[in-house]
Write a protein that holds these residues in place. Structure first.
Motif, short mmCIF file in Angstrom:
data_model
loop_
_atom_site.label_atom_id
_atom_site.label_comp_id
_atom_site.label_asym_id
_atom_site.label_seq_id
_atom_site.Cartn_x
_atom_site.Cartn_y
_atom_site.Cartn_z
N VAL A 1 -2.84 -0.74 -8.51
CA VAL A 1 -1.55 -1.18 -9.07
C VAL A 1 -0.64 0.04 -9.14
CG1 VAL A 1 -0.38 -2.28 -11.01
CG2 VAL A 1 -2.72 -2.95 -10.44
N ASN A 2 0.63 -0.17 -8.77
CA ASN A 2 1.56 0.96 -8.74
C ASN A 2 2.96 0.44 -9.16
OD1 ASN A 2 3.52 2.54 -6.31
ND2 ASN A 2 2.52 3.70 -7.94
N ARG B 1 0.82 -1.23 0.00
CA ARG B 1 0.00 0.00 0.00
C ARG B 1 0.84 1.27 0.00
NH1 ARG B 1 -1.16 -4.09 2.94
NH2 ARG B 1 -3.22 -5.09 2.86
N ASP B 2 2.15 1.15 0.04
CA ASP B 2 3.06 2.32 0.10
C ASP B 2 3.40 2.76 -1.33
OD1 ASP B 2 4.34 -0.15 -0.23
OD2 ASP B 2 6.26 0.63 0.53
N PHE B 3 2.43 3.40 -1.97
CA PHE B 3 2.57 3.73 -3.38
C PHE B 3 3.48 4.93 -3.59
CE2 PHE B 3 -1.96 1.88 -3.72
CZ PHE B 3 -1.44 0.60 -3.77
N VAL B 4 4.25 4.89 -4.69
CA VAL B 4 5.18 5.96 -5.04
C VAL B 4 4.84 6.44 -6.46
CG1 VAL B 4 7.04 5.14 -3.57
CG2 VAL B 4 6.85 4.28 -5.91
N HIS B 5 5.54 7.49 -6.93
CA HIS B 5 5.30 7.96 -8.29
C HIS B 5 5.90 6.94 -9.27
CE1 HIS B 5 4.61 10.70 -11.56
NE2 HIS B 5 5.90 10.61 -11.92
N ASN B 6 5.07 6.22 -9.95
CA ASN B 6 5.54 5.19 -10.89
C ASN B 6 4.52 5.08 -12.02
OD1 ASN B 6 7.07 3.11 -11.99
ND2 ASN B 6 6.02 1.53 -10.79
N PRO B 7 4.58 6.02 -12.99
CA PRO B 7 3.56 6.04 -14.05
C PRO B 7 3.41 4.68 -14.74
CG PRO B 7 4.99 7.96 -14.21
CD PRO B 7 5.61 7.05 -13.19
#
Ligand SMILES: Cc1cc2nc3c(=O)[nH]c(=O)nc-3n(C[C@H](O)[C@H](O)[C@H](O)COP(=O)(O)O)c2cc1C
Length: 246
Positions: free
Chosen positions: A245-246, A76-82
């Motif tokens: 999804v990330n 759940r620790d989402f980062v900027h990852n287009p």
């Protein structure tokens, strides 16, 4: 008679039990062989008319099944990852798409081969796909545009109990064609819809593990908000599960 203290889910479970008495009620089972029911199997029952985004051929990295199973987890620790078009194409193909090697067969099993699950995607961060909400046409392997726009704020304030989910790159929604299942499976259909969704969800988890993407499923969303955004009625076709999804 139903025990009034039971939740509706428990009452449904009880009401949809098969009993040994059914073994002799063959009429109920004969419905499976009716022409209109048999035809439902291969029928594309859901599509959007409008602009489409063609998807590239899927590409899974060459990793072992053991590696994939060991690496499957919820994060759940989402980062900027287009999201890339290639990764989205791969995820959708291996969860809801038709096999390249066999006509009319998918990567997931489904009740009666009826493919009751439809897949939608809110694209929240991507340099290759216009932000917006899409339906995945498994038959044509393309995205069907429902609406363009940035859905992050709406997801955060109107849809999810957990705000971190709006930081995902893509929110996939699995819906169930309950109406189609009910034609064949009558009272038992809701059980089967849930089970079918679970199979698709697991393939998304496994594809994410192979592609090294973060993933987390959640049933904690406001149904009518999501159904409205997807332009589905919530009865014949209803949102069952969101997958970040990330
Ligand atoms: C149907 C379903 C619903 C879930 N709903 C949520 C949810 O609302 N919030 C959340 O943080 N995780 C949710 N999860 C993820 C579970 O918490 C997670 O799968 C479980 O803790 C086991 O962890 P693992 O997937 O890393 O093995 C859900 C998983 C499933 C299969």
């Amino acid at each position: 008679m139903f025990d009034q203290r039971l939740y509706p889910s428990q009452k449904y479970h009880s009401a949809s039990r098969n009993s040994s008495g059914f073994m002799h009620a063959l009429n109920e089972h004969l419905i499976h062989y009716r022409d209109d029911i048999v035809q439902l199997k291969d029928k594309v029952t859901f599509t959007f008319k409008g602009p489409t985004v063609p998807l590239p051929r899927p590409a899974l990295p060459n990793v072992s099944l053991e590696h994939v199973l060991e690496n499957r987890r919820s994060q759940r620790d989402f980062v900027h990852n287009p999201m890339t078009l290639k990764n989205l194409a791969t995820l959708l193909h291996y969860s809801a798409g038709y096999k390249h090697t066999e006509a009319k067969r998918k990567y997931v099993p489904s009740s009666g081969g009826m493919n009751s699950v439809e897949v939608f995607a809110f694209v929240l961060s991507s340099e290759e796909i216009p932000l917006g909400v899409y339906h995945y046409s498994s038959f044509n392997h393309e995205l069907e545009e429902i609406n363009l726009g940035d859905y992050r704020e709406w997801l955060k304030t109107h849809v999810f109990f957990q705000q971190e989910f709006s930081q995902a790159s893509v929110v996939i929604v699995l819906t169930s064609m309950i109406g189609k299942l009910t034609k064949k499976y009558l009272m038992r259909s809701y059980r089967l819809g849930l089970i079918d969704v679970g199979h698709v969800s697991q393939n998304i988890y496994l594809a994410c593990a192979a592609l090294d993407l973060k993933v987390c499923a959640s049933a904690g969303f406001i149904d009518h908000e999501v159904d409205e955004a997807l332009k589905i009625d919530g009865d014949e076709n209803a949102s069952f599960l969101t997958i970040m999804v990330n």
